[in-house]
Scaffold this active site. Structure first.
Site, short mmCIF file in Angstrom:
data_model
loop_
_atom_site.label_atom_id
_atom_site.label_comp_id
_atom_site.label_asym_id
_atom_site.label_seq_id
_atom_site.Cartn_x
_atom_site.Cartn_y
_atom_site.Cartn_z
N GLU A 308 6.33 -38.92 7.85
CA GLU A 308 6.65 -38.58 9.23
C GLU A 308 5.48 -37.85 9.92
O GLU A 308 5.68 -36.88 10.66
CB GLU A 308 7.92 -37.72 9.28
CG GLU A 308 9.14 -38.44 8.75
CD GLU A 308 10.42 -37.64 8.89
OE1 GLU A 308 11.45 -38.24 9.21
OE2 GLU A 308 10.38 -36.41 8.67
N ASP A 382 18.22 -40.91 4.18
CA ASP A 382 17.98 -39.59 4.79
C ASP A 382 19.28 -38.84 5.04
O ASP A 382 19.72 -38.73 6.19
CB ASP A 382 17.21 -39.76 6.10
CG ASP A 382 16.78 -38.43 6.72
OD1 ASP A 382 16.84 -37.42 6.02
OD2 ASP A 382 16.40 -38.42 7.89
N GLU A 410 23.10 -32.09 9.53
CA GLU A 410 22.29 -32.89 10.46
C GLU A 410 22.98 -34.18 10.88
O GLU A 410 22.96 -34.56 12.05
CB GLU A 410 20.95 -33.21 9.81
CG GLU A 410 20.04 -34.08 10.66
CD GLU A 410 18.74 -34.42 9.96
OE1 GLU A 410 17.95 -35.20 10.52
OE2 GLU A 410 18.50 -33.90 8.85
#
Length: 719
Positions: A308, A382, A410
Site C-alpha cells: 500500500e 483484509d 474496520e
C-alpha cells in the site's frame, strides 16, 4: 420582565436536562470491576478464604500484585487485610520460595515457565491456605488476576487447583495510532498516547491500560501505526516511548515500535535504505543500540514494507527476508524481535489479490533469521467479516508465523454494531490446514506445536481510544478481552470467555449471562448475513469502509473496487478462485483444495468466495436458488439484529442503567444500518439477477440511486 422570563425558561431547561442524565457504570473499569459481592454467604466464604492475604517480595511487580489485591479484595469483600505470611489465607509467592513451597506440596512449578503460575488450595486439618506460586514476579501477577477472576465470576475456591502457562510467547496489541493522535481504523476517540505531554504528564489511563492487559496476559504493545512516521525513532520521541515503557514494565508489558523502512534516508541523512548497504546496516545497529540504552527491555520492531505504498526492501531489488534479516541482526544482540507483516499486494503484479502474500512469502520459507516472525492476517484479503484462513498458515514450516487479528471494527460496523469476535477467532484458529495431515489446525501452526518453533506470537489490531469506555461500545470491550485470553490459550472456547467477560463486566445473574452470551455467540454470524453472506467480501464503502457500496468501480486499482470481488453479472455472482478460475485453491493442502474446488463440497459460508455461480444455482442447505438464498440471508440478518435489540431491551432493570443505555443507543444504530445494508445490496444485485424480491418480504423504501448517492466524507478512522 422579559429577562426574568428568559431566566425561568433557562432554569426549567437545565432542570429538565439534569433529570434526564443517567448515572451508573460508564465502562471505564472494563472487566476489572471489583464491586461488593451481594451474596452474604458467598462474601463470608471468600472473606474466610482470602480476606487475609500476604504478598512476598518488594519488587515493583510484586507491589503491583499487592496493590491490586488490596484494591480488589476490599472492593468485593470490603474488609480484606494484609497479614503476615503465617497468618495468610492467601499467599502470593514468586522465585525460590515459590519453588520450595511447590516442592513441599508436590506441585509442578517448573513446567509453567517464566510466565505461568500454579494456584492451589492446601489443607492442614481445619486450616487451609490458597497459594499463588510462580517462577517470576510476572507469573505471580498473572496468577493473581486468574484468582481474582474466580472471585469476580463467583466460582468456588474450595479444592482450587490451577496450573497455567501461555501457549503463545508474544501476545501483542498493535496500535494503529499516529503521532498526531489520529487512530487509523479507530472508532473510540483519539489515541490514548498524549505524545505532546509525554514524558512528564502520565495519565492514570496508562496504568489502567497496563492493568487491563496484564489481567488477560497481554505482554506487548506496539505503540504506533504500521504506516509509520520515522520521527518515532528520533530522540524527541524515544524519550516519550521510554516513559511509557517504564510505566508498563511492572505489568510485564514490553513496548515495540512500528518503523518505516526508509528511515535511514528520512531521518538519517543517508542516500539509500538498501538493506545490504553497509552504511544502512550500521545506521540501524546504532539506532537500535540507542533505543536499548534508554529501554533495556525494548521488544523490537513491527514492519509494514512494500505494501500500500509503504517503502521496503523491494524498492532496492531485495527480498522481504533480506530486509527483515537486516533489522534482526541489529536487534539480536539485545534480544529483540522483528515482526514482519505479510500483508502485501500490488496492482502491477497482475496476480489475483488473495494469492499475492503466499506467492511472495512461500519461496522465502527458511530464509528468515531466528528472531523474525512473519505476521500474517487471519485471511488472505483484509479483515473481512468472514474469510477462509490465509493459505500461508501451514505453508511455511521453517518460518514461525504470527497471527494478526483485527480487534477494531474496520469492516464490521465501526463502534456501533454489536459483534463479538471470539467466535470468529475460534473459527479461524480451529480451521484445519492439513499441512501435516488431519488435525493440523491454524492454532497448532501459530503456537509452534505443528512445526516445533521456539518463538511464537499473536497480534491484535487494537480498538482502544480515549472514549470513557475505551472501545466506543461496552460490548466491544469483549473483543479486547477475548483476544488476550485466546493469545494465552488458542484452544479456549469463545463461549467460555464470553461468559466470563459478562460476569466480570455486566452481571453475575445466570439469566442475564445466558441472554447476553446467546447474543454474543450469534452476533458474528448475524453480521456476516447482514453484510457479506455466502462468501461475499469487500463490498463496503470505498476508503472509509463504512456501509454498503457493492457498486464501487471507479478507483485507480482494480482490487480497491467492490466489483472486483463480487463479479455480479447477468450470468451470476461470485469470484471463481477454483481451478477453472484464478486457482487460488492450489495454495491450500489436500484434501482442502479439492473440497474448495467444487461448489458442491465448498462450505456455503465460502461459496461465493471460491465460485462464480448462476443465479438459479440450487443452494444445498435450503433448496433455494442462489438469488433467493442471498435475499433470504440479507433479510434474515436484518431481522436477527432487530431480535438482538429486543433481547437487549428485555434486560432493562437487570443491568447497570448507564451500561444498558449505552448499548441500547448503539443497537438503535445497528438496526437502522442492518436495514440499510439489506436494502442497498438486494437492490444492487437484483439488477443482475433480474428476479423479484419475494412477495412476502418488505420492499426497500428507497431506490438504488438513493442509496448510491449517500456520502460520508468525514467517516471516522480513515487512513
Amino acid at each position: 420582565m422579559k429577562y426574568i422570563v428568559m431566566i425561568c425558561v433557562l432554569l426549567v431547561s437545565v432542570s429538565s436536562l439534569a433529570s434526564s442524565i443517567i448515572e451508573g457504570e460508564d465502562g471505564y473499569r472494563l472487566w476489572l470491576k471489583y464491586d461488593p459481592i451481594t451474596s452474604a454467604s458467598l462474601k463470608k466464604k471468600y472473606t474466610q478464604q482470602v480476606g487475609r492475604f500476604h504478598v512476598t517480595g518488594d519488587t515493583e511487580t510484586m507491589q503491583v500484585v499487592r496493590d491490586e489485591l488490596n484494591y480488589a479484595l476490599n472492593g468485593m469483600l470490603t474488609d480484606a487485610t494484609v497479614v503476615s505470611q503465617k497468618q495468610a489465607g492467601l499467599l502470593v509467592v514468586a522465585g525460590d520460595q515459590a519453588s520450595s513451597l511447590a516442592a513441599s506440596n508436590s506441585l509442578d512449578l517448573k513446567s509453567v515457565g517464566d510466565e505461568g503460575y500454579v494456584i492451589h488450595q492446601t489443607n492442614d486439618g481445619d486450616a487451609s491456605q490458597i497459594l499463588v506460586l510462580a517462577n517470576t514476579d510476572v507469573g505471580a501477577l498473572y496468577g493473581t488476576y486468574r484468582l481474582l477472576r474466580q472471585l469476580q465470576t463467583h466460582q468456588p475456591l474450595d479444592g482450587l487447583s490451577v496450573s497455567s502457562s501461555p501457549d503463545i510467547d508474544l501476545r501483542v496489541l498493535n496500535h494503529w495510532d499516529n503521532l498526531d493522535r489520529h487512530v487509523e481504523r479507530g472508532y473510540a476517540g483519539q489515541s490514548i498516547w498524549d505524545w505532546h505531554k509525554l514524558p512528564d504528564y502520565r495519565y492514570q489511563r496508562y496504568i489502567d491500560y497496563a492493568r487491563a492487559n496484564a489481567s488477560i496476559g497481554i505482554n506487548g504493545t506496539v505503540l504506533n501505526n504500521v504506516n509509520a512516521d520515522p520521527l518515532i525513532l528520533t530522540p524527541h520521541y524515544l524519550t516519550k516511548v521510554k516513559a511509557l515503557a517504564d510505566m508498563f514494565r511492572p505489568y510485564g508489558i514490553k513496548v515495540y515500535l512500528s518503523v518505516k523502512f526508509s528511515s535511514p534516508q528520512l531521518i538519517g541523512d543517508l542516500d539509500t535504505s538498501d538493506p545490504l548497504d553497509p552504511e544502512v546496516r550500521q545506521w540501524w545497529k546504532d539506532k537500535v543500540a540507542d533505543v536499548y540504552q534508554q529501554i533495556p527491555d525494548f521488544g523490537g520492531f513491527l514492519v509494514k514494507a512494500n505494501s500500500e505504498g509503504q517503502p521496503g526492501p523491494g524498492d532496492f531489488g531485495r527480498t522481504h527476508a533480506e530486509g527483515a534479516n537486516m533489522l534482526a541482526s541489529a536487534l539480536a544482540p539485545h534480544g529483540g524481535t522483528v515482526m514482519w507483516r505479510a500483508f502485501v499486494y500490488a496492482n502491477e503484479k497482475n496476480e489475483e489479490r488473495s494469492k499475492q502474500a503466499y506467492s511472495e512469502f512461500k519461496p522465502l520459507d527458511g530464509k528468515f533469521k531466528d528472531n523474525v516472525l512473519v505476521q500474517v492476517k487471519n485471511g488472505p484479503i483484509d479483515f473481512q467479516p468472514r474469510e477462509p484462513f490465509s493459505p500461508l498458515f501451514g505453508a511455511m514450516p521453517d518460518t514461525p508465523l504470527m497471527m494478526e487479528f483485527q480487534i477494531t471494527m474496520e469492516y464490521l460496523g465501526f463502534s456501533t454494531h454489536f459483534v463479538y469476535l471470539g467466535s470468529m477467532y475460534e473459527e479461524v484458529l480451529q480451521s484445519d490446514t492439513y499441512a501435516r495431515g488431519e488435525g493440523s489446525t491454524v492454532a497448532k501452526v501459530i503456537d509452534g506445536d505443528l512445526f516445533n518453533h521456539n518463538v511464537t506470537g499473536m497480534a491484535g489490531v487494537a480498538n482502544i481510544g480515549t472514549d470513557r469506555n475505551w472501545t466506543g461500545h461496552i460490548i466491544l470491550q469483549s473483543n479486547w478481552y477475548v483476544f488476550g485470553r485466546m493469545a494465552w490459550d488458542p484452544q479456549v472456547s469463545a463461549k467460555t470467555v464470553a461468559d466470563d467477560w459478562i460476569r466480570m463486566t455486566l452481571s453475575n445473574d445466570d439469566k442475564v449471562v445466558a441472554s447476553v452470551s446467546d447474543m454474543m455467540m450469534k452476533s458474528h454470524e448475524v453480521t456476516v448475513n447482514t453484510m457479506t453472506p455466502l462468501g461475499l467480501h469487500h463490498i463496503m464503502g470505498a476508503g472509509h469502509h463504512y456501509g454498503p457500496a457493492p457498486w464501487v468501480d471507479s478507483l485507480g486499482r482494480a482490487d480497491w473496487n467492490s466489483v472486483y470481488y463480487h463479479r455480479a453479472a447477468k450470468d451470476g455472482i461470485g469470484f471463481d478462485r477454483s481451478e477453472s478460475g484464478v486457482n487460488a485453491v492450489e495454495q491450500y493442502f489436500s484434501p482442502l483444495k479439492e473440497q474448495l474446488s467444487d461448489p458442491a463440497t465448498t462450505p456455503e459460508k465460502y461459496l461465493l468466495w471460491f465460485h462464480h455461480l448462476p443465479w438459479d444455482y440450487e443452494v444445498k442447505s435450503s433448496g433455494r436458488t442462489l438469488w433467493n438464498e442471498l435475499v433470504h440471508r440479507y433479510y434474515q440478518g436484518a431481522a436477527d439484529v432487530e431480535e438482538m435489540a429486543d433481547t437487549w431491551d428485555s434486560l432493562e432493570g437487570k443491568l447497570d442503567p448507564l451500561q444498558f443505555h449505552q448499548v441500547q443507543m448503539a443497537m438503535d444504530i445497528h438496526e437502522k444500518e442492518a436495514i440499510w445494508w439489506r436494502n442497498a445490496c438486494v437492490l444492487y444485485f437484483q439488477q443482475f439477477s433480474g428476479q423479484p424480491i419475494p412477495e412476502t418480504l418488505p420492499k426497500p423504501e428507497k431506490s438504488l440511486a438513493d442509496y448510491q448517492k449517500m456520502s460520508f466524507p468525514h467517516a471516522p478512522g480513515q487512513g
